[in-house]
Every structure is written in C-alpha cells, then in structure tokens.
Write a protein that holds these residues in place. Structure first.
Motif, PDB file in Angstrom:
ATOM      1  N   ARG A 131      -8.908   6.464   5.702  1.00  0.00           N
ATOM      2  CA  ARG A 131      -8.322   6.805   4.488  1.00  0.00           C
ATOM      3  C   ARG A 131      -9.189   7.131   3.266  1.00  0.00           C
ATOM      4  N   SER A 132     -10.260   6.411   3.545  1.00  0.00           N
ATOM      5  CA  SER A 132     -11.233   6.547   2.259  1.00  0.00           C
ATOM      6  C   SER A 132     -11.857   7.671   2.600  1.00  0.00           C
ATOM      7  N   ARG A 133     -12.409   8.125   3.597  1.00  0.00           N
ATOM      8  CA  ARG A 133     -13.237   9.466   4.006  1.00  0.00           C
ATOM      9  C   ARG A 133     -12.231  10.356   3.687  1.00  0.00           C
ATOM     10  N   MET A 134     -10.978  10.517   3.724  1.00  0.00           N
ATOM     11  CA  MET A 134      -9.912  11.497   3.572  1.00  0.00           C
ATOM     12  C   MET A 134      -9.835  11.720   1.923  1.00  0.00           C
ATOM     13  N   ASN A 135      -9.652  10.627   1.163  1.00  0.00           N
ATOM     14  CA  ASN A 135      -9.714  10.814  -0.079  1.00  0.00           C
ATOM     15  C   ASN A 135     -10.721  11.331  -0.851  1.00  0.00           C
ATOM     16  N   ALA A 136     -12.080  11.162  -0.290  1.00  0.00           N
ATOM     17  CA  ALA A 136     -13.156  11.544  -0.835  1.00  0.00           C
ATOM     18  C   ALA A 136     -13.164  13.058  -0.660  1.00  0.00           C
ATOM     19  N   LEU A 137     -12.851  13.368   0.755  1.00  0.00           N
ATOM     20  CA  LEU A 137     -12.885  14.999   0.789  1.00  0.00           C
ATOM     21  C   LEU A 137     -12.091  15.613   0.042  1.00  0.00           C
ATOM     22  N   LEU A 138     -10.720  14.996   0.141  1.00  0.00           N
ATOM     23  CA  LEU A 138      -9.518  15.730  -0.957  1.00  0.00           C
ATOM     24  C   LEU A 138      -9.892  15.634  -2.336  1.00  0.00           C
ATOM     25  N   ARG A 271      13.502  -6.549  -6.830  1.00  0.00           N
ATOM     26  CA  ARG A 271      14.091  -7.652  -6.120  1.00  0.00           C
ATOM     27  C   ARG A 271      15.435  -8.163  -6.587  1.00  0.00           C
ATOM     28  N   ALA A 272      15.758  -7.790  -7.972  1.00  0.00           N
ATOM     29  CA  ALA A 272      17.192  -8.065  -8.327  1.00  0.00           C
ATOM     30  C   ALA A 272      18.095  -7.216  -7.567  1.00  0.00           C
ATOM     31  N   LEU A 273      17.758  -6.161  -7.185  1.00  0.00           N
ATOM     32  CA  LEU A 273      18.734  -5.407  -6.489  1.00  0.00           C
ATOM     33  C   LEU A 273      19.056  -5.896  -4.824  1.00  0.00           C
ATOM     34  N   GLY A 274      18.267  -6.729  -4.706  1.00  0.00           N
ATOM     35  CA  GLY A 274      18.417  -7.322  -3.323  1.00  0.00           C
ATOM     36  C   GLY A 274      17.485  -6.944  -2.400  1.00  0.00           C
ATOM     37  N   LEU A 275      16.375  -6.033  -2.738  1.00  0.00           N
ATOM     38  CA  LEU A 275      15.136  -5.908  -1.818  1.00  0.00           C
ATOM     39  C   LEU A 275      14.252  -7.177  -1.801  1.00  0.00           C
ATOM     40  N   PRO A 276      14.023  -7.601  -0.600  1.00  0.00           N
ATOM     41  CA  PRO A 276      13.310  -8.928  -0.325  1.00  0.00           C
ATOM     42  C   PRO A 276      11.937  -8.799  -0.931  1.00  0.00           C
ATOM     43  N   GLU A 277      11.402  -9.932  -1.443  1.00  0.00           N
ATOM     44  CA  GLU A 277      10.074  -9.856  -1.696  1.00  0.00           C
ATOM     45  C   GLU A 277       9.007  -9.736  -0.423  1.00  0.00           C
ATOM     46  N   SER A 278       9.352 -10.032   0.627  1.00  0.00           N
ATOM     47  CA  SER A 278       8.543  -9.812   1.674  1.00  0.00           C
ATOM     48  C   SER A 278       8.415  -8.511   2.288  1.00  0.00           C
ATOM     49  N   LYS A 279       9.348  -7.617   1.797  1.00  0.00           N
ATOM     50  CA  LYS A 279       9.324  -6.060   2.067  1.00  0.00           C
ATOM     51  C   LYS A 279       9.039  -5.358   1.035  1.00  0.00           C
ATOM     52  N   LEU A 280       8.409  -5.936  -0.313  1.00  0.00           N
ATOM     53  CA  LEU A 280       7.752  -5.127  -1.451  1.00  0.00           C
ATOM     54  C   LEU A 280       6.376  -5.440  -1.309  1.00  0.00           C
ATOM     55  N   ARG A 281       5.574  -4.339  -1.936  1.00  0.00           N
ATOM     56  CA  ARG A 281       4.282  -4.740  -2.150  1.00  0.00           C
ATOM     57  C   ARG A 281       3.609  -3.543  -3.158  1.00  0.00           C
ATOM     58  N   TYR A 282       2.692  -3.883  -3.725  1.00  0.00           N
ATOM     59  CA  TYR A 282       2.028  -3.064  -4.641  1.00  0.00           C
ATOM     60  C   TYR A 282       1.007  -1.969  -3.751  1.00  0.00           C
ATOM     61  N   HIS A 283       0.599  -0.897  -4.010  1.00  0.00           N
ATOM     62  CA  HIS A 283      -0.427  -0.249  -3.496  1.00  0.00           C
ATOM     63  C   HIS A 283      -1.113   0.640  -4.493  1.00  0.00           C
ATOM     64  N   ASP A 284      -2.162   0.083  -4.832  1.00  0.00           N
ATOM     65  CA  ASP A 284      -3.307   0.964  -5.753  1.00  0.00           C
ATOM     66  C   ASP A 284      -3.668   2.219  -5.174  1.00  0.00           C
ATOM     67  N   HIS A 285      -3.817   3.297  -6.179  1.00  0.00           N
ATOM     68  CA  HIS A 285      -4.460   4.486  -5.684  1.00  0.00           C
ATOM     69  C   HIS A 285      -5.688   4.501  -5.592  1.00  0.00           C
ATOM     70  N   GLU A 286      -6.414   4.969  -4.671  1.00  0.00           N
ATOM     71  CA  GLU A 286      -7.530   5.406  -4.674  1.00  0.00           C
ATOM     72  C   GLU A 286      -7.984   6.775  -5.379  1.00  0.00           C
ATOM     73  N   LYS A 287      -7.063   7.699  -4.887  1.00  0.00           N
ATOM     74  CA  LYS A 287      -7.179   9.135  -5.384  1.00  0.00           C
ATOM     75  C   LYS A 287      -6.300   9.054  -6.410  1.00  0.00           C
ATOM     76  N   LEU A 288      -6.727   9.411  -7.808  1.00  0.00           N
ATOM     77  CA  LEU A 288      -5.798   9.464  -8.751  1.00  0.00           C
ATOM     78  C   LEU A 288      -5.462  10.811  -8.938  1.00  0.00           C
ATOM     79  N   ALA A 289      -4.196  10.850  -9.666  1.00  0.00           N
ATOM     80  CA  ALA A 289      -3.668  12.406 -10.067  1.00  0.00           C
ATOM     81  C   ALA A 289      -4.342  12.805 -11.026  1.00  0.00           C
ATOM     82  N   HIS A 290      -4.367  14.114 -11.375  1.00  0.00           N
ATOM     83  CA  HIS A 290      -5.173  14.678 -12.546  1.00  0.00           C
ATOM     84  C   HIS A 290      -5.073  14.162 -13.722  1.00  0.00           C
ATOM     85  N   TYR A 291      -3.848  13.462 -14.089  1.00  0.00           N
ATOM     86  CA  TYR A 291      -3.426  13.113 -15.357  1.00  0.00           C
ATOM     87  C   TYR A 291      -3.579  11.744 -15.471  1.00  0.00           C
TER      88      TYR A 291
END
Length: 492
Positions: A131-138, A271-291
């Motif tokens: 993924r890192s190599r792909m993001n660098a190329l893109l 989580r309040a909607l009923g989506l369990p914490e175990s099925k939710l996570r953060y994913h930080d962007h390595e390749k940021l959008a232009h804005y």
C-alpha cells in the motif's frame, strides 16, 4: 482472516443481498431490462430504513448542535464551481484494461485487493509495504510505475486469469451533460460529484441570513454522481449515491482541535446506532486529497472487510479561497472577537448514506438456532435499532372473525397517527410473526378473544420472541419510548 472464514463471509454477504431484494429493501434498477450496472432502487422497506437513517443524522446535526444549520443546494451548479474545487483537473481514477477479458478496472483497487489477500494470509507487513508503494506512485502520478507494480505482484484479471494489461490511464469521474434549449448553444455542465461545494458557495448566504458566528456548521443531505470505473460490493460503491455532509467553519489555526472533536463525536454517533465498537475503527489517510491537511476514515467491518462509511477531513481554506479567486467575490468572515477578517478553515464530516444503510443491514442480519419443543430450527431476522426499523409495529388479529379484525383495525387506525405501523390478517399468526422478523419490525401486537373482554393485547418482542400482556392504552407510550430518536441522542 483465514480462507475458510473469507468464504463464509462471502456466503453471508450473498444471503444479505438476496434478503434485501426478497423482502423489499433494495432492487436492481431497471431490472426488467436486465438492470443497469451499479445503480439500485430502494424498495418499500429500504426507503423507510434509509429515510430513518437520514432523519436521525439530520436531527443529530441540526437539532443537537445549536450552531449547525441545514441547506438543500441544487444538483446542477455553474461549471466553474468544479474548476475551483479541483474536480475538473484532479478528480480522476487510474484505469487499466485487460486485453483478454476486455474488462476495465481501477488500478488502485487491484493493488488494494492484493494487499487484502496478503492480510488474509497473515502477512500484514507485506500488505502495508504494498500500500505504501502504491500511494507513493499515485502521489507522484507515476502511472507507468503503477502498472509495473501490478505486473511485479503478479496481479491477474479475475475473469481471464491473465496479466495482459494495457497502460494505466487517468479517468475523470464526473458525469457531464448539456444545459440549453438548442443543442448548438448548449453549454457543458456536470452532475455534482459531491455535495460539499453547494455548501461552500452558500457560505456567506447562510452566515449573513442566519447571523452565524464562527465556529458554525452547515449540513446537507443530497445525491451525488460518480462515473465509477468498476462499481462493486452491492450498494457500497454506486454511480448514483447519497451523501450526508457537514462543513464546520472555524478560525485558521484551530482546525486540528475541531478535527479531533468531530472525529470522536462521529464515532460515538455510529456506536449509538447499534454498530458495535469491535466492528468500527479509524483509518488515517497516508495519501491526502488535494484539499486536505489531515484526513481519517471511520471504517466498518463488512462481510467483505473493513471499509469506509464516513470521512472526517480538515479541508483548510482550500475551497473558499479558490471560489473567491475564481468568482472574484469576497468570501471572508469578519470576526468580531479578534477584529480580523479571514477566510475560514473547514473541518468536514461526510457520511455515505448508502454505505451506512448497508452497514446497518449487515449488522442487523441475524441467523440463529432456536429450540422448538424437542426440535431445533433456524431463525432469521433483522435486529435493527427500533428507531431505524422501517415498521415500528404490526397489528395482527388472531383470526379473521368474531370482531377481532375490527378491534385490530381500530388499534391500527389510532397508532398510525404516531408511528409507521401495518395491519395484517392473512396466514397463521406464527407465519405473520416470521414475516415481521424478516423486515425487522420490533413489535408485533396480537389481538385475541381476551382483548374483547379486557382491552389488553399481547406484545411480542422481535429479538427475544418473548410475549407480554399489556393494556391497549399503554401501547403508544411503550412503542414511543422504544422507537424515539431520544434513545440515540442520550448516548451522544
């Protein structure tokens, strides 16, 4: 995930897709003409569920936050809007074709799938490196390098099984059309690829008419359109979709504090909607959008893996600054507290309504084995949060005679003034319970002979199948408490 577990997840997802069609949630668009790829229609129960999700989001934003208001901007916008936003020049995906199958793919999706395969095989470091190599190329816009990476990894076409790939080319995702009464005089405009720009161009209109003080937010729900090269995974990636976005305008320099605030607030909402914490996570962007100068996804674990359902982005002053330069209209805010004029910075929260619908449906789909006397049987139902359920209660007379239908109809006529309820009298009561389970109705109200004697009914609870006897006079309050958005708001 082991290969066996992955196969099991794929089978579950196929069941969910089939369930969505069979029980009136989602249909392929134009199905009588063999459908239209990556376009879907919401059925009678799907429309109710989606509308409930949208209403809950809207009220969470505009009702619980005194400094957030909502608008409804047009789909068609002046073409220069998309020049200022960067979509005309930058809104494209890397496309690659397989010469043998004649199929077109997004190059980054092919590489992402390979990385997912490495993770499934227990090779997370190899996946991260890929993924890192792909993001660098893109990021470097090195499309030749992207193709070389595909060949190096031995990535083949899922249909032909060959690596007979074309060069990688950029493919703009915006749909264009013409506006004008005479073809020769028509000017090219676009179907909006996002709803955010309608908020930005109305920034001053809302700020002045609403006498808004920074920080404040503008929310919007609306359709957007993207000419996806490859749309897949049911309604997860479509060409016509709906976004729920809020742009939060702030002082320059304060963006990271508000970025963290909305990042935490939005995860808590899911989580309040009923989506369990175990099925939710953060994913930080390595390749940021232009804005953006910071971006994170909230991901949900679908049967096909963790995928984005919401993005939180720090957009800086990119959009307002570009609109100011191109339109030559001043889009600045005078801050009375610090006696300065500036172009505000923006933190965006952007939810895919269709993706969230799919996440809710996947989480709700439940198969379990239950005891039935000396036998066991399989039971399938949708364990939807009562506030989101398409139908809140079903009123069911035990039999179609002796005044029971009339009594049940009277209860239905009373409750329908407050809730989405249905009346059903056909088939045995057990089959009617099952039908309601399959669309996620939280309560079934059975009207029997005792009802005629003492004005009580039996309430059957969907999740537990337990039954209790209650007075008809208590139904409105009991149902109301369970299905109210308040139960969600109190967790926020």
């Amino acid at each position: 995930m082991t290969a066996q577990a992955q196969i099991g997840s794929e089978q579950v997802f196929r069941k969910i897709i089939a369930h969505a069609k069979e029980y009136g949630f989602v249909f392929p668009s134009s199905e009588i003409y063999d459908g239209l790829q990556a376009v879907y229609d919401y059925g009678q129960y799907g429309a109710e569920l989606k509308n409930n999700i949208k209403r809950l989001w809207w009220q969470s934003m505009t009702q619980l936050n005194e400094n957030v208001v909502g608008i409804d901007a047009a789909i068609f916008m002046h073409p220069l809007t998309w020049k200022a936003s960067g979509h005309v020049d930058s809104f494209s995906d890397p496309m690659i074709d397989n010469r043998d199958s004649k199929k077109r793919y997004r190059a980054d999706n092919l590489i992402e799938d390979k990385a997912d395969a490495y993770e499934a095989e227990g090779q997370p470091e190899r996946a991260a490196t890929l993924r890192s190599r792909m993001n660098a190329l893109l990021s470097a816009e090195d499309l030749t390098g992207v193709r070389d990476l595909i060949l190096e990894e031995g990535i083949t076409c899922p249909l032909s099984g060959t690596a007979n790939w074309t060069e990688v080319r950029q493919f703009n995702l915006m749909f264009s059309t013409q506006m004008g009464s005479v073809a020769d005089e028509a000017s090219e405009i676009y179907l909006r690829p996002e709803t955010a720009q309608g908020i930005f161009v109305n920034f001053l209109n809302v700020q002045k008419t609403g006498r808004m003080k920074i920080p404040f937010g503008i929310a919007q729900i609306g359709k957007a359109f993207r000419n996806e090269i490859v749309a897949r995974q049911f309604i997860f990636r479509m060409r016509e979709f709906e976004q729920m976005e809020m742009q939060y305008f702030i002082r320059p320099g304060e963006e990271m504090n508000w970025y963290e605030h909305w990042k935490e607030t939005r995860l808590r909402w899911h989580r309040a909607l009923g989506l369990p914490e175990s099925k939710l996570r953060y994913h930080d962007h390595e390749k940021l959008a232009h804005y953006a100068n910071a971006a994170v996804d909230i991901e949900f674990e679908f049967p096909f893996g963790f995928k984005e359902i919401e993005g939180i982005h720090s957009r800086t002053d990119f959009d307002l600054k570009n609109h100011q330069e191109l339109s030559r209209k001043k889009l600045q805010y005078f801050d009375e507290e610090i006696k300065e004029s500036y172009i505000p910075y923006v933190v965006e929260t952007s939810v895919g309504a269709d993706r969230l619908f799919l996440a809710v449906l996947c989480q709700a789909y439940t198969e379990e084995t239950v005891e039935d006397g000396e036998k066991t049987k399989e039971r399938t139902y949708l364990k939807l949060h009562p506030a989101l359920a398409p139908v809140k209660a079903a009123i069911l007379p035990l039999v179609r005679k002796d005044g029971l239908p009339e009594k049940a109809q009277a209860i239905y006529d009373d409750l329908k003034l407050d809730f989405k309820v249905i009346y059903e009298e056909k088939a045995a009561i057990g089959k009617r319970y099952t039908r309601q389970d399959l669309i996620g109705t939280p309560f079934c109200i059975a009207v029997d002979y005792q009802t005629l004697e003492d004005n009580t009914v039996t309430i059957r609870h969907r999740d537990t199948t337990e039954q209790e006897r209650v007075p008809i006079a208590e139904l409105r309050d009991r149902i109301g408490r369970a299905v109210s958005f308040r139960s969600v708001f109190e967790q926020l």
